[in-house]
Design a protein around this motif. Structure first.
Motif, short mmCIF file in Angstrom:
data_model
loop_
_atom_site.label_atom_id
_atom_site.label_comp_id
_atom_site.label_asym_id
_atom_site.label_seq_id
_atom_site.Cartn_x
_atom_site.Cartn_y
_atom_site.Cartn_z
N GLN A 13 1.12 -1.07 0.37
CA GLN A 13 0.40 0.35 -0.25
C GLN A 13 0.77 1.18 0.06
O GLN A 13 2.33 1.38 -0.23
CB GLN A 13 -1.47 -0.09 0.79
CG GLN A 13 -0.51 0.22 2.57
CD GLN A 13 -0.94 0.57 3.57
OE1 GLN A 13 -2.61 1.14 3.60
NE2 GLN A 13 -1.31 -0.02 5.15
N ARG A 38 4.73 -7.59 4.80
CA ARG A 38 4.89 -8.85 6.17
C ARG A 38 2.78 -8.74 5.85
O ARG A 38 2.91 -9.66 7.19
CB ARG A 38 4.57 -7.51 7.73
CG ARG A 38 3.78 -5.97 7.44
CD ARG A 38 3.65 -5.98 8.70
NE ARG A 38 2.56 -4.46 9.05
CZ ARG A 38 2.05 -3.85 10.29
NH1 ARG A 38 3.36 -3.78 11.40
NH2 ARG A 38 1.73 -2.86 9.19
N THR A 222 -1.54 9.56 2.29
CA THR A 222 -1.27 8.35 2.69
C THR A 222 -1.74 7.91 3.78
O THR A 222 -2.00 9.01 4.52
CB THR A 222 0.27 7.09 2.38
OG1 THR A 222 0.62 7.62 3.78
CG2 THR A 222 0.67 7.10 1.18
N1 LIG Z 1 3.63 10.43 3.38
C1 LIG Z 1 4.35 10.92 2.93
O1 LIG Z 1 4.05 11.69 2.76
C2 LIG Z 1 6.03 10.63 3.17
C3 LIG Z 1 6.42 11.89 3.28
C4 LIG Z 1 8.04 11.32 3.47
C5 LIG Z 1 8.20 10.09 3.49
N2 LIG Z 1 7.55 8.99 3.60
C6 LIG Z 1 8.28 7.72 3.85
O2 LIG Z 1 7.92 6.81 2.74
C7 LIG Z 1 7.94 5.80 3.12
C8 LIG Z 1 6.37 5.17 3.11
O3 LIG Z 1 5.32 5.98 3.79
P1 LIG Z 1 3.73 5.54 3.36
O4 LIG Z 1 3.32 6.85 3.11
O5 LIG Z 1 3.99 5.37 2.82
O6 LIG Z 1 3.29 4.75 4.88
P2 LIG Z 1 2.25 3.14 4.78
O7 LIG Z 1 0.68 3.69 3.54
O8 LIG Z 1 1.65 3.21 6.23
O9 LIG Z 1 2.85 2.32 4.22
C9 LIG Z 1 4.03 1.88 5.03
C10 LIG Z 1 4.15 -0.17 4.51
O10 LIG Z 1 5.18 -0.13 5.08
C11 LIG Z 1 4.80 -1.52 6.00
N3 LIG Z 1 5.21 -2.06 6.78
C12 LIG Z 1 5.19 -1.83 8.06
N4 LIG Z 1 5.48 -2.40 8.83
C13 LIG Z 1 6.15 -3.37 8.92
C14 LIG Z 1 7.41 -3.99 8.80
N5 LIG Z 1 7.76 -4.35 10.32
N6 LIG Z 1 7.67 -5.21 7.85
C15 LIG Z 1 7.34 -5.05 6.30
N7 LIG Z 1 6.77 -4.07 6.13
C16 LIG Z 1 6.01 -3.55 7.22
C17 LIG Z 1 3.09 -1.35 5.50
O11 LIG Z 1 2.26 -2.73 5.52
P3 LIG Z 1 1.20 -3.03 6.52
O12 LIG Z 1 0.47 -2.74 5.18
O13 LIG Z 1 0.98 -4.11 6.64
O14 LIG Z 1 0.96 -1.76 7.70
C18 LIG Z 1 2.54 -0.92 4.32
O15 LIG Z 1 3.10 -1.75 3.45
C19 LIG Z 1 7.79 5.61 4.89
O16 LIG Z 1 9.46 4.87 4.73
C20 LIG Z 1 7.58 7.18 4.98
O17 LIG Z 1 8.48 7.68 6.27
C21 LIG Z 1 6.33 8.84 3.77
#
Ligand SMILES: NC(=O)c1ccc[n+]([C@@H]2O[C@H](COP(=O)([O-])OP(=O)(O)OC[C@H]3O[C@@H](n4cnc5c(N)ncnc54)[C@H](OP(=O)(O)O)[C@@H]3O)[C@@H](O)[C@H]2O)c1
Length: 270
Positions: A13, A38, A222
């Protein structure tokens, strides 16, 4: 041309799935994208949302907070392929603004920082000559967001990866004991975590001839980001944000290694 092989963690996701979609558009039949997740069922459901599947998409179980699961996938990939062209360490635990820091810091650091360490340690040796290992960090991963009395903890000239791990564990202890204020840590636990990730990437890149760098995707709409920002009108979709990251795979190693990149430009460390 030999077939390409990639691994993206947290791929079911958010940004991770956007990265899979963008990369799949560039890959052909015979190329492989491993989706490190996971929750394998969620990974399989995510694949169904991809309209035109070009590459072979394979869901693999990986809990990035658990080193054994990372080693298992590394071994599988090593047995099946000559190396790996692209690894994107994207998985991250979520935090909630409504939950006290001391209740969420341990899992957050174990997943986001130890997870990054395990990915660097185990996958760096498998990266092909022109391959890339990308850590999804953030523009908050810069020392300018940290009290200057803490900068030496992240000195990339003197610290090893293990030193950064030790700092992150001490940070967890400070937050759990509610002394983060007294030590000068910022209130938002995402900041020390992202600084730790970026520092690790810089240290790992120094010690390697492989292309290892970190990226900030900018604000992405997200479920993880929504609780922290009132106005998401300017936010990119995960697919859009992924495009800026995937286009970096064409750039030469020297242009990227060790850097934190956002929208194709290097962000300052200090
Ligand atoms: N969104 C933003 O605006 C933003 C801005 C700057 C940086 N980022 C970075 O971009 C990256 C992705 O963020 P996102 O917004 O897409 O977050 P997200 O929607 O919460 O997605 C995170 C993903 O990581 C998985 N995950 C969590 N814990 C895990 C584990 N222990 N082992 C394997 N997978 C695991 C989740 O799986 P589940 O579905 O099972 O929970 C999910 O697929 C992150 O590193 C975040 O810090 C995001």
């Amino acid at each position: 041309m030999s077939n390409k092989v990639a691994l993206i963690t947290g791929a079911n996701q958010g940004l991770g799935l956007g990265l899979v979609k963008k990369l799949n558009e560039r890959y052909d039949k015979g190329d492989v994208i491993y989706l490190g997740v996971r929750r394998p069922e969620a990974g399989k459901e995510a694949i169904k949302t991809i309209e035109k599947v070009n590459a072979h998409l394979e869901v693999v179980y990986m809990d990035v907070s658990n080193e054994e699961t990372i080693v298992a996938i590394k071994n599988t990939i090593q047995e099946k392929h000559d190396g790996i062209d692209l690894v994107i360490s994207n998985a991250a635990a979520r935090i909630s603004p409504d939950t006290p820091n001391k209740e969420q810091v341990e899992n957050f650091i174990q997943t986001n920082n130890m997870g990054t360490y395990y990915m660097l340690k185990h996958f760096q040796p498998l990266i092909t000559t022109n391959g890339k290992l990308i850590v999804v960090a953030s523009a908050f991963g810069s020392l300018m967001h940290l009290n200057s009395n803490l900068h030496n903890l992240f000195d990339i000239g003197t610290n090893s990866l293990e030193d950064i791990n030790a700092t992150m564990q001490n940070y967890v202890g400070d937050v759990k004991a509610e002394r983060e204020d007294e030590k000068g840590w910022p209130e938002w636990i995402n900041i020390p975590s992202k600084i730790g990730q970026v520092a690790m990437v810089k240290i790992a890149a120094k010690e390697s001839n492989k292309s290892i760098f970190s990226v900030c995707p900018g604000l992405v709409d997200t479920d993880a980001s929504r609780p922290f920002f009132d106005n998401m009108h300017e936010a990119q979709s995960p697919y859009e944000a992924a495009g800026h990251i995937i286009e970096l795979i064409d750039k030469p190693t020297a242009e990227l290694s060790g850097k934190l990149i956002q929208f194709g430009k290097e962000l300052p460390w200090n």
